[in-house]
Every structure is written in structure tokens, then in C-alpha cells.
Design a protein around this motif. Structure first.
Motif, PDB file in Angstrom:
ATOM      1  N   UNK A 140       0.780  -1.235   0.000  1.00 23.96           N
ATOM      2  CA  UNK A 140       0.000   0.000   0.000  1.00 23.96           C
ATOM      3  C   UNK A 140       0.808   1.279   0.000  1.00 23.96           C
ATOM      4  N   UNK A 141       2.121   1.209   0.179  1.00 20.24           N
ATOM      5  CA  UNK A 141       2.908   2.439   0.365  1.00 20.24           C
ATOM      6  C   UNK A 141       2.985   3.290  -0.900  1.00 20.24           C
ATOM      7  N   UNK A 142       3.012   2.675  -2.054  1.00 21.60           N
ATOM      8  CA  UNK A 142       3.114   3.467  -3.286  1.00 21.60           C
ATOM      9  C   UNK A 142       1.825   4.228  -3.575  1.00 21.60           C
ATOM     10  N   UNK A 143       0.720   3.825  -2.934  1.00 20.18           N
ATOM     11  CA  UNK A 143      -0.569   4.479  -3.147  1.00 20.18           C
ATOM     12  C   UNK A 143      -1.031   5.278  -1.930  1.00 20.18           C
ATOM     13  N   UNK A 144      -0.107   5.523  -0.996  1.00 21.93           N
ATOM     14  CA  UNK A 144      -0.431   6.239   0.236  1.00 21.93           C
ATOM     15  C   UNK A 144      -1.576   5.572   0.996  1.00 21.93           C
ATOM     16  N   UNK A 145      -1.599   4.260   0.973  1.00 20.80           N
ATOM     17  CA  UNK A 145      -2.537   3.486   1.804  1.00 20.80           C
ATOM     18  C   UNK A 145      -1.722   2.440   2.568  1.00 20.80           C
ATOM     19  N   UNK A 146      -0.849   2.873   3.470  1.00 20.95           N
ATOM     20  CA  UNK A 146       0.164   1.990   4.043  1.00 20.95           C
ATOM     21  C   UNK A 146      -0.411   0.908   4.951  1.00 20.95           C
ATOM     22  N   UNK A 147       0.283  -0.227   4.959  1.00 22.25           N
ATOM     23  CA  UNK A 147      -0.043  -1.336   5.859  1.00 22.25           C
ATOM     24  C   UNK A 147       1.050  -1.459   6.915  1.00 22.25           C
ATOM     25  N   UNK A 148       0.635  -1.566   8.146  1.00 24.93           N
ATOM     26  CA  UNK A 148       1.543  -1.806   9.266  1.00 24.93           C
ATOM     27  C   UNK A 148       1.155  -3.145   9.878  1.00 24.93           C
ATOM     28  N   UNK A 149       2.128  -4.036  10.014  1.00 24.65           N
ATOM     29  CA  UNK A 149       1.866  -5.376  10.533  1.00 24.65           C
ATOM     30  C   UNK A 149       2.115  -5.413  12.038  1.00 24.65           C
ATOM     31  N   UNK A 150       1.177  -6.012  12.751  1.00 19.16           N
ATOM     32  CA  UNK A 150       1.285  -6.175  14.200  1.00 19.16           C
ATOM     33  C   UNK A 150       1.560  -7.632  14.536  1.00 19.16           C
ATOM     34  N   UNK A 151       2.494  -7.846  15.441  1.00 19.54           N
ATOM     35  CA  UNK A 151       2.803  -9.183  15.930  1.00 19.54           C
ATOM     36  C   UNK A 151       2.903  -9.140  17.442  1.00 19.54           C
ATOM     37  N   UNK A 152       3.009 -10.314  18.039  1.00 21.88           N
ATOM     38  CA  UNK A 152       3.074 -10.421  19.487  1.00 21.88           C
ATOM     39  C   UNK A 152       4.394 -11.036  19.912  1.00 21.88           C
ATOM     40  N   UNK A 153       4.940 -10.519  21.007  1.00 24.08           N
ATOM     41  CA  UNK A 153       6.151 -11.073  21.601  1.00 24.08           C
ATOM     42  C   UNK A 153       5.895 -11.366  23.072  1.00 24.08           C
ATOM     43  N   UNK A 154       6.810 -12.167  23.656  1.00 24.49           N
ATOM     44  CA  UNK A 154       6.757 -12.515  25.081  1.00 24.49           C
ATOM     45  C   UNK A 154       5.418 -13.163  25.445  1.00 24.49           C
ATOM     46  N   UNK A 155       5.009 -14.120  24.620  1.00 28.27           N
ATOM     47  CA  UNK A 155       3.720 -14.767  24.797  1.00 28.27           C
ATOM     48  C   UNK A 155       3.762 -15.968  25.729  1.00 28.27           C
ATOM     49  N   UNK A 207      -2.557  -7.269   9.838  1.00 29.14           N
ATOM     50  CA  UNK A 207      -2.148  -6.136   9.017  1.00 29.14           C
ATOM     51  C   UNK A 207      -3.156  -5.014   9.224  1.00 29.14           C
ATOM     52  N   UNK A 208      -2.658  -3.850   9.628  1.00 32.07           N
ATOM     53  CA  UNK A 208      -3.503  -2.671   9.806  1.00 32.07           C
ATOM     54  C   UNK A 208      -3.348  -1.800   8.560  1.00 32.07           C
ATOM     55  N   UNK A 209      -4.441  -1.657   7.822  1.00 31.35           N
ATOM     56  CA  UNK A 209      -4.421  -0.934   6.554  1.00 31.35           C
ATOM     57  C   UNK A 209      -5.005   0.465   6.760  1.00 31.35           C
ATOM     58  N   UNK A 210      -4.146   1.475   6.631  1.00 28.77           N
ATOM     59  CA  UNK A 210      -4.580   2.869   6.740  1.00 28.77           C
ATOM     60  C   UNK A 210      -5.017   3.321   5.348  1.00 28.77           C
ATOM     61  N   UNK A 211      -6.318   3.501   5.161  1.00 28.12           N
ATOM     62  CA  UNK A 211      -6.878   3.643   3.817  1.00 28.12           C
ATOM     63  C   UNK A 211      -6.750   5.050   3.239  1.00 28.12           C
ATOM     64  N   UNK A 212      -6.827   6.074   4.086  1.00 33.21           N
ATOM     65  CA  UNK A 212      -6.709   7.450   3.577  1.00 33.21           C
ATOM     66  C   UNK A 212      -6.061   8.367   4.619  1.00 33.21           C
ATOM     67  N   UNK A 213      -4.822   8.101   5.014  1.00 33.92           N
ATOM     68  CA  UNK A 213      -4.183   8.996   5.983  1.00 33.92           C
ATOM     69  C   UNK A 213      -3.832  10.333   5.337  1.00 33.92           C
ATOM     70  N   UNK A 214      -3.910  11.387   6.116  1.00 33.56           N
ATOM     71  CA  UNK A 214      -3.579  12.727   5.620  1.00 33.56           C
ATOM     72  C   UNK A 214      -2.103  12.809   5.275  1.00 33.56           C
ATOM     73  N   UNK A 215      -1.802  13.435   4.159  1.00 32.25           N
ATOM     74  CA  UNK A 215      -0.415  13.616   3.738  1.00 32.25           C
ATOM     75  C   UNK A 215       0.183  14.864   4.378  1.00 32.25           C
ATOM     76  N   UNK A 216       1.510  14.816   4.585  1.00 28.56           N
ATOM     77  CA  UNK A 216       2.239  15.994   5.022  1.00 28.56           C
ATOM     78  C   UNK A 216       2.168  16.299   6.495  1.00 28.56           C
TER      79      UNK A 216
END
Length: 258
Positions: A117-132, A217-226
Motif C-alpha cells: 500500500x505504500x506506493x498508493x499512500x494506503x500503508x499497511x503496518x503489521x502487528x505481531x506479538x512477543x513474550x507470549x 495487518x492494519x491498513x490505513x486507507x486514507x491517511x492525511x499527507x504531510x
């Protein structure tokens, strides 16, 4: 000079102490929420900074996500994973050395083919768990006793999932939002893939060879630019405290698309 029986007695006491220490640590274990991609810099920062038109910046972030997902896509690259891999659900939980398959191939647009999604300004951030290890969540699976501070859209989602299948309510839920009023206005709509929680059949998490953390995966669909957007993500379970000083299961990071 110590007798054999005396040495044996001290070893038994030491072993018991070590076992008690592990038990104590497990009793107080709590999951830590982590995010990717990591910025391509040696500087420790929680800022995910990119320019959608800058292929170099986009490539650096997508390569980090490719690295994260390698073992999920190619289980034979992780020792012990391929031979123990099974399809899990609430009626088929992992047994013995089995580990759950996590299919990240179809999480469009949070895929390699879409540059996550980064090339289209709709970035994905992946969440994982540690110390489970040793942590058993207490699920928010009763829609009549959800906490007042839980986001309303998450409460609605939980009710919808429970109506589909009561087992679906047994999840460690996830919410992400702006961490201040300005960021809340700028963050835009959010989508969670493949669902808005970590399913209960992943818990308690085992240290079986080849086992990998569940992902969202957390998909930010229309975050404000700048502008810098502060993001706060939370895990929701009855045995996690979000308030100070514990702040359990809480993750903060920032997004910036120049």
C-alpha cells in the motif's frame, strides 16, 4: 568437605528455585505488541516515514516487510515449521508439535505485489506479538460486559462476530486510533486483515520449533499527507491493563507521508 547427599540437596533446592522463578515469570507474563516495517536507519525511532512517489523509500519499507513475512510464505525456510504446519480453527486447535498456518498471501492490498500500500499512500503496518510464553488471555467475549473505554466500532464488531459464530468472540481484540485529537482527524479509515483480533486458538502460545507469532495487518486507507500522525494500538483482554503504570498491550508509533 561437602557430602554427596549435601550437594544433591543443594542442587534440588536450586532446581526448585529455578522452576519457581520460571513459574513466577510465566504468571506475570504479558504480550508485547510490535509493529513493522522498521525504518531503514540505525536510529531508534517509532516513525514510519515515506514518500509514496519515492521508489527508494518505498522499497526499503517493503523489503523489511518481505523479510518479516518470509517464514509465513515459505514455511520450509523455518526449521521445524513445514512438517508441523496445520490449518487451525476453533474446532481444530494445534496439538503436540503442530503449529498454525497463517496465510498472508491474500491480504490485499497488504501484499508484496501491492507494495503493501505504500506506493498508493494506503500503508499497511503489521502487528505481531512477543513474550507470549505462559500468557493465557481472558477474552472479552460477553457483549454485555465490554469496558466503557473500548471503541464503539470494536464493540459493534465483536457483536457481529459473535452472531456469526460464538467461538469468534474468543479473540484478543485490536484497536488502532489517533493518539491525540489532531491525529484522530488525520488518520482516516482503518481496515484490519484478516480480522480485528488474534484468534484464541493461538493461546497459550507454545515454543514449538517453527512456531511464529500470529499477525494482523492494519491498513490505513486514507491517511492525511504531510503531517505526522500519532497512532496508538491496543490489545484488548480482561487481564491487560491499559492505564499507567502498567500500559499493557499498548503500542505507539507515527506515520508520515511527505
Amino acid at each position: 568437605m561437602a557430602t554427596h547427599s549435601g550437594l544433591l540437596h543443594r542442587k534440588i533446592i536450586l532446581a526448585a528455585g529455578i522452576i519457581s522463578l520460571f513459574a513466577l515469570n510465566y504468571a506475570h507474563a504479558e504480550p508485547v505488541l510490535r509493529s513493522r516495517p522498521k525504518p531503514p536507519t540505525n536510529i531508534e525511532t517509532s516513525l514510519i516515514w515515506y514518500k509514496a512517489y519515492d521508489q527508494g523509500m518505498v522499497s526499503a519499507l517493503t523489503q523489511d516487510l518481505d523479510q518479516l513475512l518470509e517464514g509465513y510464505k515459505n514455511p520450509d525456510h523455518i526449521p521445524g515449521r513445514a512438517e508441523n504446519l496445520v490449518n487451525c480453527d476453533y474446532l481444530n486447535t494445534p496439538k503436540g508439535n503442530e503449529v498454525c498456518r497463517i496465510d498472508v498471501m491474500n491480504w490485499t492490498p497488504c501484499t508484496h505485489e501491492d507494495d503493501y500500500g505504500y506506493k498508493n499512500n494506503t500503508p499497511c503496518v503489521f502487528l505481531s506479538l512477543e513474550k507470549l510464553m505462559g500468557w493465557q488471555p481472558e477474552f472479552y467475549n460477553d457483549t454485555n460486559t465490554l469496558p466503557a473505554e473500548m471503541p464503539e466500532d470494536l464493540k459493534t464488531y465483536i457483536a457481529e462476530q459473535k452472531n456469526i459464530n460464538p467461538n469468534n468472540a474468543n479473540q484478543v481484540w485490536v484497536s488502532c486510533s489517533g493518539d491525540n485529537p489532531a491525529s484522530s482527524e488525520n488518520i482516516g479509515p482503518i481496515e484490519y486483515l484478516p480480522q480485528r483480533g488474534f484468534p484464541g486458538y493461538f493461546f497459550p502460545f507454545s515454543n514449538t520449533t517453527g512456531n511464529l507469532s500470529p499477525l494482523i495487518a492494519v491498513h490505513f486507507k486514507r491517511p492525511m499527507r504531510g503531517v505526522i500522525i500519532g497512532v496508538e494500538c491496543k490489545l484488548w483482554a480482561r487481564n491487560l491493563k491499559h492505564t499507567e503504570p502498567e500500559k499493557q498491550g499498548v503500542l505507539l508509533f507515527e506515520l508520515l507521508n511527505d
